[in-house]
Enzyme design. Structure first.
Site, mmCIF file in Angstrom:
data_model
loop_
_atom_site.group_PDB
_atom_site.id
_atom_site.type_symbol
_atom_site.label_atom_id
_atom_site.label_comp_id
_atom_site.label_asym_id
_atom_site.label_seq_id
_atom_site.Cartn_x
_atom_site.Cartn_y
_atom_site.Cartn_z
ATOM 1 N N HIS A 126 79.401 64.532 80.545
ATOM 2 C CA HIS A 126 79.767 63.168 80.024
ATOM 3 C C HIS A 126 79.491 63.508 78.577
ATOM 4 C CE1 HIS A 126 75.622 62.056 81.320
ATOM 5 N NE2 HIS A 126 75.488 61.949 80.280
ATOM 6 N N HIS A 182 72.085 71.429 77.178
ATOM 7 C CA HIS A 182 72.418 70.861 75.999
ATOM 8 C C HIS A 182 71.144 70.066 75.574
ATOM 9 C CE1 HIS A 182 73.739 67.227 78.139
ATOM 10 N NE2 HIS A 182 73.522 66.362 77.143
ATOM 11 N N GLU A 186 70.009 66.521 82.665
ATOM 12 C CA GLU A 186 71.089 65.567 83.363
ATOM 13 C C GLU A 186 71.679 66.341 84.423
ATOM 14 O OE1 GLU A 186 72.586 63.169 79.534
ATOM 15 O OE2 GLU A 186 73.919 64.603 80.140
ATOM 16 N N HIS A 214 71.504 55.777 78.953
ATOM 17 C CA HIS A 214 71.022 56.565 77.857
ATOM 18 C C HIS A 214 70.551 55.501 77.060
ATOM 19 C CE1 HIS A 214 74.121 59.375 78.996
ATOM 20 N NE2 HIS A 214 73.497 60.383 78.406
#
Ligand code: DHB
Ligand code: FE
Length: 283
Positions: free
Chosen positions: A12, A193, A240, A59
């Site tokens: 996402h 990431h 994640e 988040h």
């Protein structure tokens, strides 16, 4: 009893919402990413899920550093999107399924997962964009939703082994729910990431690809890593990928890969997509 039809796991990234809003799906930057989705949409049309259990990480929208549950489950009639600041449009509320939410909560707590229950819950891009990618332009969203939120924002994070067991407990819960509903498990986050710090921009293609392979064939291999090792291997936000492992935990028996895609980078992220099915699952 309710049936789990399979699991979809996807990255996402807020920029995906911008690309959808500006109709950029066919531009060369975006095409290899968006082209991964039609086979999953076809599969969803075939298996016709009624409900999506959304395993994702907030988040800082619904939970901030002052109060950070390790595991939280939504039990609302609907979930509002209020993800501002990325230049992505906010989307209309998502329908909940309070019966499944409360059944999940009861079952998980009796299974020794002491989760936070949320009768109000804002959802962010990690929840809305995967639904938008899987059911594009359908407003309201055609499946009812149950949010399962896992902390990946503030340490300590739950271990990979714990997340895998949570997935298994979610499966026990869904499969003991007296309902004829068809349930798809959706896990969103990762893959590698890192958005800030010295390693900003870090991507680890080799590990991501090994992870995707092992997730199907040997999820316990993934479950053995410590969260710090996973951060080292995949970046501070790459962690994640715990959402993928949780979703995989909800599939039992012989699990096969139906479809996958991997493309780097989208924004700062290695974008992965996978559709997994228990080969005993009804078509
Ligand atoms: C990006 C990735 C994320 O997972 C996220 O939540 C926000 C931003 C990115 O690559 O820009
Ligand atoms: Fe994220």
């Amino acid at each position: 009893m309710a049936t789990i039809v399979g699991a979809v796991t996807t990255s996402h990234v807020p920029a995906i919402g911008g690309a959808i809003a500006r109709n950029r799906q066919q531009e060369s930057y975006w095409k290899p990413f968006f082209d991964g989705f039609p086979p999953v949409r076809d599969w969803l049309r075939e298996v016709r899920p009624d409900i999506a259990v959304m395993i994702y990480n907030d988040h800082g929208l619904n939970f901030f550093l002052d109060k950070m549950p390790t595991f939280a489950i939504g039990a609302a009639a609907e979930y509002h999107n209020a993800d501002e600041g990325w230049g992505i449009p906010t989307l209309p509320p998502y329908p909940g399924d309070q019966d499944l939410s409360w059944h999940l909560i009861e079952s998980l707590v009796s299974d020794e997962f002491d989760i936070t229950t949320c009768q109000e819950m804002l959802v962010d891009h990690a929840f809305t964009l995967p639904l938008e990618l899987l059911w594009p332009n359908q407003r309201p969203c055609p499946v009812r939703t149950v949010p399962v939120c896992i902390n990946t924002v503030q340490f300590p994070l739950p271990s990979a082994a714990r997340c895998y067991k949570l997935g298994q407990a979610i499966a026990r819960a869904v499969e003991s729910w007296e309902s004829d509903a068809r349930v798809v498990i959706i896990g969103t986050g990762g893959l590698s990431h890192q958005l800030d710090g010295e390693r900003a921009g870090f991507i680890n293609k080799e590990f991501d690809q090994l992870f995707m392979e092992k997730l199907i064939a040997d999820p316990l291999w993934v479950a053995r890593f410590s969260t710090l090792d996973l951060v080292e291997l995949t970046g501070t936000q790459g962690i994640e990928l715990l959402m993928w492992l949780t979703a995989r935990g909800a599939l039992s028996g012989q699990v096969s890969k139906v479809h996958s895609n991997y493309h780097i980078p989208i924004s700062n992220t290695a974008a992965g997509l996978m559709l997994m099915q228990n080969s005993l699952a009804p078509a």
